[in-house]
Design a protein around this motif. Structure first.
Motif, PDB file in Angstrom:
ATOM      1  N   VAL A 195       0.857  -1.184   0.000  1.00 18.72           N
ATOM      2  CA  VAL A 195       0.000   0.000   0.000  1.00 18.72           C
ATOM      3  C   VAL A 195       0.895   1.237   0.000  1.00 18.72           C
ATOM      4  O   VAL A 195       1.321   1.708   1.060  1.00 18.72           O
ATOM      5  N   PRO A 196       1.241   1.776  -1.179  1.00 20.05           N
ATOM      6  CA  PRO A 196       2.078   2.983  -1.216  1.00 20.05           C
ATOM      7  C   PRO A 196       1.266   4.231  -0.894  1.00 20.05           C
ATOM      8  O   PRO A 196       0.064   4.289  -1.156  1.00 20.05           O
ATOM      9  N   GLY A 197       1.938   5.219  -0.309  1.00 19.17           N
ATOM     10  CA  GLY A 197       1.228   6.432   0.099  1.00 19.17           C
ATOM     11  C   GLY A 197       0.177   6.109   1.129  1.00 19.17           C
ATOM     12  O   GLY A 197      -0.954   6.611   1.067  1.00 19.17           O
ATOM     13  N   ALA A 216       3.046  -1.260   4.507  1.00 18.48           N
ATOM     14  CA  ALA A 216       2.532   0.110   4.471  1.00 18.48           C
ATOM     15  C   ALA A 216       3.692   1.039   4.126  1.00 18.48           C
ATOM     16  O   ALA A 216       4.623   1.181   4.917  1.00 18.48           O
ATOM     17  N   ASN A 217       3.631   1.641   2.965  1.00 15.14           N
ATOM     18  CA  ASN A 217       4.733   2.480   2.467  1.00 15.14           C
ATOM     19  C   ASN A 217       4.336   3.950   2.509  1.00 15.14           C
ATOM     20  O   ASN A 217       3.272   4.331   2.036  1.00 15.14           O
ATOM     21  N   GLU A 218       5.183   4.777   3.104  1.00 15.54           N
ATOM     22  CA  GLU A 218       4.906   6.207   3.188  1.00 15.54           C
ATOM     23  C   GLU A 218       6.208   6.990   3.132  1.00 15.54           C
ATOM     24  O   GLU A 218       7.164   6.688   3.851  1.00 15.54           O
ATOM     25  N   LEU A 219       6.257   7.999   2.273  1.00 16.22           N
ATOM     26  CA  LEU A 219       7.432   8.869   2.140  1.00 16.22           C
ATOM     27  C   LEU A 219       7.443   9.959   3.190  1.00 16.22           C
ATOM     28  O   LEU A 219       8.493  10.291   3.753  1.00 16.22           O
ATOM     29  N   SER A 220       6.269  10.539   3.490  1.00 16.62           N
ATOM     30  CA  SER A 220       6.190  11.712   4.353  1.00 16.62           C
ATOM     31  C   SER A 220       6.209  11.323   5.820  1.00 16.62           C
ATOM     32  O   SER A 220       5.336  10.591   6.293  1.00 16.62           O
ATOM     33  N   PHE A 221       7.187  11.851   6.569  1.00 16.91           N
ATOM     34  CA  PHE A 221       7.218  11.599   8.002  1.00 16.91           C
ATOM     35  C   PHE A 221       6.166  12.417   8.748  1.00 16.91           C
ATOM     36  O   PHE A 221       5.912  12.144   9.919  1.00 16.91           O
ATOM     37  N   PHE A 222       5.550  13.397   8.113  1.00 12.32           N
ATOM     38  CA  PHE A 222       4.393  14.042   8.725  1.00 12.32           C
ATOM     39  C   PHE A 222       3.306  12.996   8.955  1.00 12.32           C
ATOM     40  O   PHE A 222       2.628  12.990   9.984  1.00 12.32           O
ATOM     41  N   MET A 223       3.145  12.112   7.987  1.00 10.86           N
ATOM     42  CA  MET A 223       2.161  11.036   8.104  1.00 10.86           C
ATOM     43  C   MET A 223       2.667   9.894   8.974  1.00 10.86           C
ATOM     44  O   MET A 223       1.977   9.426   9.889  1.00 10.86           O
ATOM     45  N   SER A 224       3.868   9.421   8.701  1.00  5.12           N
ATOM     46  CA  SER A 224       4.319   8.199   9.368  1.00  5.12           C
ATOM     47  C   SER A 224       4.587   8.421  10.855  1.00  5.12           C
ATOM     48  O   SER A 224       4.395   7.499  11.660  1.00  5.12           O
TER      49      SER A 224
END
Length: 407
Positions: A195-197, A216-224
Motif C-alpha cells: 500500500v504505497p502512500g 505500508a509504504n509512506e514517504l512523508s514523516f508528517f504522516m508516518s
C-alpha cells in the motif's frame, strides 16, 4: 618632529601587511552575506561545509513542525487578535457582543488541547530516531516548521481512526477490501500486498487484518510519525485515548462556533505492527519486488488517492507493474488531482491514464459487463478528510479499477 610610535603606526597602515591580514576578514564577511549566518564562523574560515537543510518530508522537518505546532498556532492567533484590534471601537464592541473575543479565547484553548498530541508526536520522534536529533533543538528557527502539513496530517486521525470518519472510510476503503475479501482465506497468509502512500495506515491495517502480509509504504514523516504515534505501546494503549479539535484552525464555512471547536476522539481501534503489517518509510520508487512463492513481487499493489501525487505518472505506473509478480493485480481508487505549476512531468486525463496502463503491460478491468462483479471499473463519489458539519463539501468523482499484470 614625529614620534617613533606614530611613525610606526602610519607605516603599518600604508604597508601590505595590513591588507594581507584583512583579506580573511573580508572573505568571512562576504561568505556570511552569501551563505547566511553560519552555525559556527569557523566552518567558513576552515572550509567546513554546512549540513544540508532537511527535506520537506524528512523526519527532522516533520518532528520540528509537530514540536512547533503550538508556537506557530499562537503566532497566527496573535495576528488574528491584532486584526480584530485594528477595527474601530464601535465595531470591536459589536464583535464583543457577538462573542468573537470569546471565540478567539476558545481557539487559544484548542491550541493547548491539540498540542498535547503534537508535542507527544515530536517526543516520539526524538525517542525513535535519536540519531537524527542528537544535537538539534526542534524549536530552533534553523528547521522552520510547516504548520499546514501538521494540520493536514492530523485531520487523517479523523478520517482513518475515528468513529466520525467511518462513513468516509466505508466509501473509499470498501471497494478495495471487497476485492481482497474474494481471495480464499487459506491463501492470504502467503500473499503480499503493498500500500504505497499509506498515510496514517488505516487501509494497510485493514488489509493486514484480512490475513495478508501487508507493507505500508509512506514517504512523508508528517504522516508516518502520526501513524507511529498510534502504533506505539507507550503513547497509545486503548481506544478513544486521544482527543483533538481538527477543525478549530479554519473559521470559514462553519455553521456554529460549537461545531468549529468540537472534539474528536481517536483511535476507534488500536493498531499494531506485526508479522502481517510492516512499515516502509521510503520513496515508493526505491522499493524492490520481494521474493515470493509465486514469483518475485507483490500479489497486490493497492493505490488509494496516490497516483496523482506522483511527479512522473509514467514512471509510477511502470514501477507498480515492476513490483507485481506475474499475474499480480493493481487495485486503484482515486481522483486525478495532479501537482500543478509545471511540477508534474505529465498531467494526464483518465482516458490517458488507462491507455498508459495498457501500454505499460496491464489488462484493465472493464465496465458493467466485464470481469468479476467486484472488480468492475466504476466511478465512486467520495470525500477526503471532510468536515461533515461544514457549509462546504468537496466531492470527488474518483475512479476505481482493478488491473492485472500478464503471467
Amino acid at each position: 618632529m614625529v614620534s617613533g610610535s606614530a611613525y610606526d603606526w602610519r607605516h603599518l597602515v600604508s604597508s601590505d601587511y595590513l591588507l594581507a591580514s584583512l583579506i580573511p576578514l573580508i572573505l568571512l564577511v562576504l561568505s556570511v552575506q552569501i551563505l547566511g549566518n553560519p552555525r559556527d564562523p569557523l566552518d567558513i574560515i576552515f572550509g567546513r561545509s554546512r549540513a544540508a537543510a532537511p527535506g520537506h518530508f524528512s523526519v527532522q522537518r516533520a518532528a520540528a513542525s509537530y514540536a512547533q505546532y503550538a508556537k506557530l498556532s499562537r503566532r497566527e492567533l496573535g495576528a488574528m487578535r491584532a486584526s480584530y484590534q485594528r477595527m474601530s471601537w464601535a465595531h470591536r464592541r459589536i464583535g464583543y457582543d457577538l462573542g468573537y473575543t470569546t471565540k478567539l479565547k476558545r481557539l487559544e484553548d484548542s491550541i493547548r488541547t491539540n498540542a498535547l498530541v503534537t508535542d507527544a508526536i515530536a517526543a516520539l520522534a526524538r525517542e525513535e530516531f535519536p540519531e537524527e536529533f542528537a544535537q538539534s533543538n526542534l524549536l530552533q528557527h534553523d528547521i522552520p516548521g510547516d504548520l499546514s502539513r501538521v494540520r493536514e496530517s492530523v485531520k487523517h486521525f479523523v478520517r482513518d481512526w475515528s468513529s466520525e470518519g467511518r462513513e468516509e472510510r466505508v466509501k473509499i476503503l470498501g471497494p478495495i477490501l471487497d476485492v481482497l475479501k474474494e481471495v480464499n482465506p487459506q491463501d492470504r497468509q502467503s500473499m503480499r500486498v503493498l500500500v504505497p502512500g499509506c498515510g496514517l495506515g488505516r487501509l494497510a491495517w485493514e488489509i493486514s487484518e484480512l490475513g495478508f502480509r501487508t507493507t505500508a509504504n509512506e514517504l512523508s514523516f508528517f504522516m508516518s510519525l502520526a501513524f507511529r504515534f498510534l502504533l506505539s505501546e507507550k503513547y497509545t494503549q486503548r481506544p478513544q485515548q486521544h482527543v483533538f479539535q481538527p477543525y478549530a484552525s479554519w473559521f470559514s464555512h462553519q455553521r456554529t462556533t460549537d461545531a468549529l471547536f468540537r472534539s474528536v476522539s481517536f483511535p476507534d481501534v488500536v493498531p499494531r505492527l506485526g508479522d502481517s503489517l510492516v512499515l516502509a518509510e521510503q520513496d515508493f520508487l526505491s522499493l524492490r519486488p520481494p521474493p515470493g512463492d509465486n514469483g518475485d513481487g507483490y500479489d497486490f499493489v493497492v493505490t488509494l488517492f496516490f497516483i496523482d501525487t506522483s511527479l512522473n505518472a509514467i514512471e509510477t505506473l511502470q514501477h507498480i507493474h515492476a513490483l507485481l509478480r506475474p499475474g499480480g493485480k493493481w487495485i486503484n481508487l482515486g481522483p486525478l488531482l495532479w501537482t500543478g505549476g509545471g511540477q508534474a512531468s505529465v498531467e494526464l486525463s483518465l482516458e490517458e491514464v488507462l491507455r498508459l496502463a495498457e501500454a505499460v503491460g496491464f489488462s484493465v478491468g472493464g465496465g458493467e459487463n466485464a470481469g468479476p462483479h467486484k472488480e468492475r471499473s466504476r466511478t465512486v463519489e467520495c470525500e477526503y478528510t471532510a468536515d461533515r458539519t461544514a457549509m462546504m463539501r468537496w466531492l470527488y468523482q474518483a475512479e476505481f479499477w482493478v488491473a492485472r499484470k500478464a503471467m
